[in-house]
Design a protein around this motif. Structure first.
Motif, mmCIF file in Angstrom:
data_model
loop_
_atom_site.group_PDB
_atom_site.id
_atom_site.type_symbol
_atom_site.label_atom_id
_atom_site.label_comp_id
_atom_site.label_asym_id
_atom_site.label_seq_id
_atom_site.Cartn_x
_atom_site.Cartn_y
_atom_site.Cartn_z
ATOM 1 N N THR A 137 4.708 -7.137 -6.209
ATOM 2 C CA THR A 137 3.544 -6.656 -5.336
ATOM 3 C C THR A 137 3.228 -7.637 -4.433
ATOM 4 O OG1 THR A 137 2.909 -5.831 -7.502
ATOM 5 C CG2 THR A 137 1.248 -6.021 -5.744
ATOM 6 N N VAL A 162 5.472 -6.938 -1.383
ATOM 7 C CA VAL A 162 5.104 -5.606 -0.869
ATOM 8 C C VAL A 162 3.954 -5.873 0.232
ATOM 9 C CG1 VAL A 162 4.218 -3.316 -1.215
ATOM 10 C CG2 VAL A 162 6.005 -4.210 -2.485
ATOM 11 N N THR A 191 3.791 -5.067 4.201
ATOM 12 C CA THR A 191 2.880 -3.837 4.683
ATOM 13 C C THR A 191 1.349 -4.554 5.125
ATOM 14 O OG1 THR A 191 1.864 -3.724 2.641
ATOM 15 C CG2 THR A 191 4.036 -2.490 2.866
#
Length: 412
Positions: A326, A329, A333
């Protein structure tokens, strides 16, 4: 406690959808699909998976609580801070991928190669799948999980174990419910030859998980440990291939004792090099700080935060680790986007990275302080010295930019 249990149950259910869990969960899905027209077999698979998940979760939670009681500040996913655990887990994942490709078989039937055994072998295999799923599922905390685990870690052991039990129950609930109730199982597609094609296709997400673990080891322990793991991976693959040949010869009634002996020796050769990783575990990797691409970041320490607070600058702290999917990511992003970079520069916010790739007691203390049981954690300290704000675990550029503007009194 009821709120924490509910949050743990929901978080555990969501954990099934996380990318690092999917490759292992696919093993369980194949088992259920094979039993789509066999209620007894499906029930056995589901109960075995539930048992594996529950036992492993209680063991992991017990070790975690015992370590904390002994004064070691560890948190959720603590085992992935060890290079040796990462190496052994990656080899297990590699072996599972080779099994899916048909290099060798687990639970080989006496009647034909690759036949499904619905007896003790299948039960044990399903239970081990549940155990492996829990170990792989611990790198990060899914939504709702962080607060539940944070609550559990500051409670008496009995209360904490109840919360972890709810987490395990939520994690195993989807597959267990499908396996126990024929009406749900009837929604599954009928078994057929396509399952073998699916089985081999699912080997590639498993290889992806293996590649991720190899990358994490390289970040954690450096090139020497990486070379050792890659060498062990080659030997393991060769041993698995030989084992598959031995299985075929046994099925065909041919001599196989010599092949089994060679395979056993190679298996020993796979484990032996891992001892060197224990030494590598104490070596600091070349890049200890996980910094946002093209974004200047300072290394976080509690003392650095205290020294910078009260001087008219906001502080953004990124608690992260290489093994936290996570975190990676969110890095790609949100934190590495041009909008966030410009907001950091415009607001004059001091950006700090708290790296927990290897064991860092200060990071675990900070997680406890903010009531979070695991990574990721994002904290913004306002420029006026006010109380810090904890951001959601799943970021968007807008969330970060708005938080920085509020922390510095800027208008969006």
């Amino acid at each position: 406690m009821l709120t924490a249990m509910l949050a743990a149950f929901i978080g555990g259910s969501i954990l099934n959808c996380m990318p690092f869990v999917f490759p292992v969960i696919s093993l369980k899905a194949i088992g259920l699909l094979r039993h789509a027209d066999n209620a007894v077999g499906a029930r056995r698979e589901g109960l075995a998976f539930l048992l594996g998940v529950m036992v492993t979760m209680m063991l992991v939670a017990g070790v975690l609580l015992a370590a904390r009681a002994g004064g070691v500040a560890v948190g959720w996913g603590f085992q992935l801070q060890s290079s040796l655990v990462i190496a052994l887990l990656s080899l297990v994942i590699l072996a599972a991928a080779l099994n899916l490709l048909g290099v060798f078989e687990v639970g080989l039937s006496a009647q034909r190669v690759g036949a499904l055994d619905i007896g003790r072998g299948a039960f044990l295999r399903s239970a081990m799948t549940g155990a492996l799923a829990i170990v792989v599922a611990t790198p990060c905390a899914a939504p709702f999980m962080a607060s539940a685990i944070g609550y559990a870690l500051v409670q008496p052991p009995a209360t904490a174990l109840v919360v972890f039990f709810a987490l395990a129950l939520g994690f195993s609930a989807p597959f267990t419910l499908v396996s126990l109730f024929p009406a749900l199982a009837s929604l599954l597609p009928r078994p057929g030859g396509w399952i073998d094609i699916l089985k081999r296709a699912l080997a590639f997400p498993m290889f992806g998980a293996y590649a991720w673990l190899v990358w994490v080891l390289a970040q954690q322990a450096g090139n020497s440990a990486l070379a050792t793991l890659l060498a062990a991976s080659v030997v393991l693959s060769f041993a698995a291939w030989l084992y598959g040949i031995a299985q075929q010869r046994r099925f065909q009634g041919k001599g196989h004792k010599r092949l089994f002996a060679v395979t056993g020796l190679l298996a020993v050769a796979v484990i032996a090099p891992q001892v060197g990783l224990i030494q590598a575990d104490s070596v600091s990797p070349g890049a200890q700080t996980v910094a946002t691409a093209e974004t200047a970041a300072e290394k976080w320490t509690p003392q650095a935060v205290e020294a910078q607070r009260g001087h008219g600058k906001a502080i953004f702290v990124n608690f992260t680790a290489s093994w936290c999917i996570t975190c990676q990511v969110n890095e790609k992003t949100s934190l590495s986007t041009q909008a966030v970079k410009e907001a950091l520069a415009k607001t004059g916010t001091l950006y700090m990275v708290a790296d927990s790739t290897k064991f860092n007691p200060d990071v675990d203390d900070a997680l406890n302080q903010f009531g979070q049981g695991g990574l990721p954690l994002y904290v913004v300290y306002p420029a006026d010295g006010g109380p810090p704000k904890v951001l959601p675990q799943l970021l968007t550029p807008g969330i970060v930019v708005n938080a920085l503007n509020q922390a510095t009194g800027k208008k969006a």
